[in-house]
Design an enzyme around this catalytic site. Structure first.
Site, PDB file in Angstrom:
ATOM      1  N   ASP A 175       0.839  -1.198   0.000  1.00 53.92           N
ATOM      2  CA  ASP A 175       0.000   0.000   0.000  1.00 53.92           C
ATOM      3  C   ASP A 175       0.879   1.255   0.000  1.00 53.92           C
ATOM      4  O   ASP A 175       1.749   1.400   0.850  1.00 53.92           O
ATOM      5  CB  ASP A 175      -0.889  -0.010   1.252  1.00 53.92           C
ATOM      6  CG  ASP A 175      -2.104   0.884   1.114  1.00 53.92           C
ATOM      7  OD1 ASP A 175      -1.967   1.963   0.509  1.00 53.92           O
ATOM      8  OD2 ASP A 175      -3.178   0.520   1.611  1.00 53.92           O
TER       9      ASP A 175
ATOM     10  N   SER B 169      -4.969  -4.593   1.276  1.00 52.00           N
ATOM     11  CA  SER B 169      -3.885  -4.372   2.245  1.00 52.00           C
ATOM     12  C   SER B 169      -4.288  -4.826   3.643  1.00 52.00           C
ATOM     13  O   SER B 169      -3.445  -4.951   4.523  1.00 52.00           O
ATOM     14  CB  SER B 169      -3.489  -2.900   2.341  1.00 52.00           C
ATOM     15  OG  SER B 169      -3.691  -2.217   1.158  1.00 52.00           O
TER      16      SER B 169
ATOM     17  N   HIS C  63      -0.414   4.447  -0.122  1.00 51.49           N
ATOM     18  CA  HIS C  63      -1.129   5.639   0.352  1.00 51.49           C
ATOM     19  C   HIS C  63      -0.495   6.139   1.641  1.00 51.49           C
ATOM     20  O   HIS C  63      -0.477   5.420   2.630  1.00 51.49           O
ATOM     21  CB  HIS C  63      -2.592   5.312   0.613  1.00 51.49           C
ATOM     22  CG  HIS C  63      -3.353   4.953  -0.622  1.00 51.49           C
ATOM     23  ND1 HIS C  63      -3.360   3.692  -1.141  1.00 51.49           N
ATOM     24  CD2 HIS C  63      -4.127   5.694  -1.446  1.00 51.49           C
ATOM     25  CE1 HIS C  63      -4.112   3.665  -2.233  1.00 51.49           C
ATOM     26  NE2 HIS C  63      -4.589   4.874  -2.456  1.00 51.49           N
TER      27      HIS C  63
END
Ligand code: B12
Lengths: 216, 458
Positions: free
Chosen positions: A101, A154, A103
């Site tokens: 992930d 995730s 982000h």
């Protein structure tokens, strides 16, 4: 806040590292104890800054700059107050976005909010493997592991960290895990066995306070 | 224009560019870089107005964005270096950017074209919840609810919540299976709806390069489809992203990437956001050879882009882009409201009208309930958006501003209340794949109401 702190408070708000450091050294010269500077000026100023960000009256760059001033002051004071370090830091947190992930915006905001609230935060970045998270938590002697995940695929990696800790008695007695990010919700966090969940950066700070106070 | 010589050049720049610490890039290149150009180009926004009316301001935003991008570059996390382009290189590359493209195949193909500010042509609609997750059992019906709508030109699949009942895990066989499953189910839904050539954007469920690329080829994503990837906010990339791009080039796919600046994040407030969105769209073409460039700037606490703080810089930035380039641009409506609420419908009105008069070639969405609530989306919002696109293309900016403000008043107070509405299965009849009477009634009421504000749906 008394008059003597006006300049320091302003420097923190403006993100002015140089003035921040020189003002705090000046205060020490005048006989104010570092610990008092923290509790009487730095903490209340940071609380105001955190509040302003939560209303988006200021933005992340300003908040990061303020946190930078405080970090510099902390460094400057370190030799003066080894014994008081524990009192200054609210607790140690290792934060990461889990494997796969990328982000990181939410995580960065959470980190900045935790820092301005007096936590010592070690940011491992994004796409961090379970092994690395656990190792870093041990190395940093963290109290809390904070995990961010923004996508459903995730989530298994968040659960992995919790499971690995569960499976290891020593780790279980050392670390609390708090989780957050898009698909994570209270129900999922409870089911996964996390110690805390925060809907946003503001709640993240409350949860961190709660976990630090809770017995291991 | 996209080609492998240019790809090689980008890769080499990522290997030879100036070395930089990532935190330095974030704080100095991005945050301080933006602050510098906002001052130098005197970017000041009237925050009472959502739709920008000031052409000179839009042109200054463009100038600021090119200046900023030429100094910041794009950071490559894999190499710790900056991919830099000079101002001259940026301008030269933009000259060769496509100003139109055919998307999809056969009779389902649609033509995406560059649109000016107040352009009377209707924007294209990518009717979709843009990657929001849904349970496997509702995947096909929910997707049909979009692609059966005549107003929907192209689509993007939702993401799978699980694969054959199992949790999906990035960079594992489960991700590759889910990638294939997404392509398979999407193609099946389009066939069933009788629109087999319609283009879809993919692949959403798979996240890593290996996951996405596995199903990009025969039996999966076609070269007439839109090949997406997001760059990392703000202005960052890595080899995983460049791997995706390289494969898409050899596939001759339509390169359809996006960049989502976060309001109040490293990019700061509205003025710097306007510059950042513009610079990011330029970078998507200059560095990533995008055919179409897109954005869904996001609010850090409400996770949407329908608030004033985000619509204002979006309008200004898209006008800057439309006035100074011929890029094919798109925005995503990321709304707080979900199906079965009037909130979502008003959000569609405000955003669609704002975007239509500000330039932009295609609108994406609406991504309802901020795209984060499993199954909270339905085709009816997309139908409404398509109708709004047509109606809004008859407006000038002054008329648009009035309507946007009226719609905004209707949902402003809901923005931080999470009005996420209902699941697809509760607003659609699963046998007929038609909206329930209750949901349809809400839509009719809002449509009638906004028709009275000067939106003509004839
Ligand atoms: C910006 C964004 C991106 C950017 C990210 C840039 C960056 N540097 O972070 C880019 C463009 C790179 C991106 C890429 C992708 N994205 Co994206 N992205 C978003 C978007 C629009 C906003 C996310 C965001 O930053 N929000 C703002 C921040 C502030 O919010 P937040 O992270 O939730 O954090 C807050 C709270 O959750 C909480 N919090 C967060 N972490 C933690 C941790 C703790 C401990 C606590 C207590 C609290 C807490 O506090 C924060 C502050 O309030 C969302 C959609 C949305 N509306 O949310 C999609 C979204 C998350 N992305 C999605 C997808 C699918 C992708 C891609 C796979 C798309 C693709 N096919 O290429 C790639 C994946 C890349 C990767 N390997 O990770 C999906 C995920 C769907 C799913 N299956 O779950 C979403 C939901 C959009 C959608 N509906 O499709 N994306």
């Amino acid at each position: 806040m008394t008059d003597q702190y006006v300049n320091l408070g302003e420097a923190i708000k403006k993100g002015d590292v140089e003035t921040g450091v020189s003002e705090s050294l000046l205060l020490v010269e005048r006989g104010v104890k570092p610990i008092e500077i923290f509790s009487e000026c730095i903490e209340p100023t940071l609380a105001v800054i955190g509040d302003q960000f939560s209303r988006l009256e200021i933005f992340l760059p300003e908040m990061i700059n303020s946190a930078e001033v405080v970090k510099a002051i902390q460094n400057e004071f370190k030799p003066l107050m080894e014994a008081d370090q524990e009192t200054i830091s609210k607790g140690k947190i290792v934060i990461a976005t889990v494997s796969g992930d990328l982000h990181d915006i939410g995580k960065n905001i959470v980190k900045a909010m935790l820092e301005v609230n007096g936590f010592e935060v070690n940011d491992l970045g994004v796409d961090v493997e379970t092994k690395t998270i656990l190792k870093s938590a041990r190395d940093a002697d963290a109290d809390i592991i904070a995990l961010s995940a923004l996508m459903i695929p995730s989530l298994p990696f968040v659960k992995d960290v919790i499971d690995f800790i569960e499976a290891n008695e020593e780790a279980r007695s050392r670390f609390k895990v708090m989780v957050g990010g898009g698909p994570v919700n209270r129900e999922w966090a409870d089911e996964a066995g996390a110690d805390g969940y925060g809907d946003d950066a503001i709640e993240a700070v409350d949860v961190a306070y709660r976990l630090i106070d809770a017995p291991a | 224009m996209k080609h492998t010589t240019r790809m090689m050049d980008i890769v080499q720049r990522s290997l030879d560019g100036p070395i930089k610490d990532e935190e330095d890039f974030n704080n100095k290149s991005i945050s301080q870089g933006l602050a510098r150009v906002v001052k130098e180009y005197d970017i000041q926004i009237n925050k009472d107005q959502i739709v920008n009316m000031d052409d000179e301001l839009a042109d200054r935003v463009w100038e600021a964005a090119v200046d900023f991008l030429a100094s910041s570059g794009v950071y490559c996390q894999s190499t710790g270096r900056v991919i830099l382009h000079s101002r001259e290189e940026i301008e030269e590359k933009l000259k060769h950017a496509p100003d139109n493209v055919w998307i999809g195949a056969g009779t389902d193909a649609v033509h995406e074209v560059y649109r000016k500010v107040e352009d009377p042509r209707r924007m294209l609609l990518m009717g979709s919840a843009i990657g929001t997750a849904i349970e496997e059992e509702y995947y096909i019906p929910s997707l049909i609810s979009y692609v059966q709508e005549p107003e929907v030109d192209v689509t993007m699949a939702p993401t799978l919540e699980k694969i054959y009942g199992y949790d999906i895990r990035t960079r594992s066989p489960l991700e590759i299976m889910s990638s294939w499953r997404e392509a398979e189910l999407t193609l099946e839904a389009m066939r069933r709806a009788g629109r087999p050539g319609m283009a879809f954007t993919g692949l959403g469920t798979s996240i890593s390069d290996v996951g996405q690329l596995s199903a990009d080829g025969p039996g999966g994503l076609r070269n007439t489809d839109l090949h997406t990837f997001g760059i990392i906010s703000e202005l960052k990339t890595n080899f995983e992203i460049l791997n995706k791009l390289t494969h898409i080039l050899y596939r001759d796919g339509i390169v359809d990437p996006y960049a989502n600046p976060i309001y109040g994040g490293l990019g700061g407030g509205m003025e710097s956001q306007a510059v950042l969105i513009t610079a990011a769209m330029i970078a998507l073409n200059v560095v990533f050879m995008a055919t179409c460039v897109g954005s869904s700037p996001t609010h850090p606490f409400n996770f949407n882009d329908t608030g004033k703080e985000v619509m204002i810089p979006s309008s200004l930035s898209f006008q800057a882009l439309a006035r100074n380039s011929h890029l094919l641009t798109n925005l995503t409506i990321t709304a707080v409201g979900g199906p079965g609420t009037k909130t979502i419908l008003y959000e569609c009105v405000a955003f669609t009208v704002m975007n239509t008069v500000s330039g932009g070639s295609r609108i994406l969405g609406p991504r309802t309930a901020t795209g984060t609530v499993t199954g909270h989306f339905s085709g009816l919002e997309a139908r409404f958006t398509g109708e709004l696109l047509r109606a809004a293309s008859k407006l000038n900016r002054g008329q648009a501003e009035e309507i946007v403000q009226k719609a905004y008043e209707k949902y402003e107070d809901d923005l931080n209340k999470q009005p996420y509405g209902k699941h697809f299965k509760d607003v659609y009849d699963l046998k007929t794949i038609q909206p329930t009477d209750e949901w349809l009634k809400m839509y009719d009421e809002v449509k009638n109401e906004v028709a009275g504000w000067g939106l003509s749906f004839d």
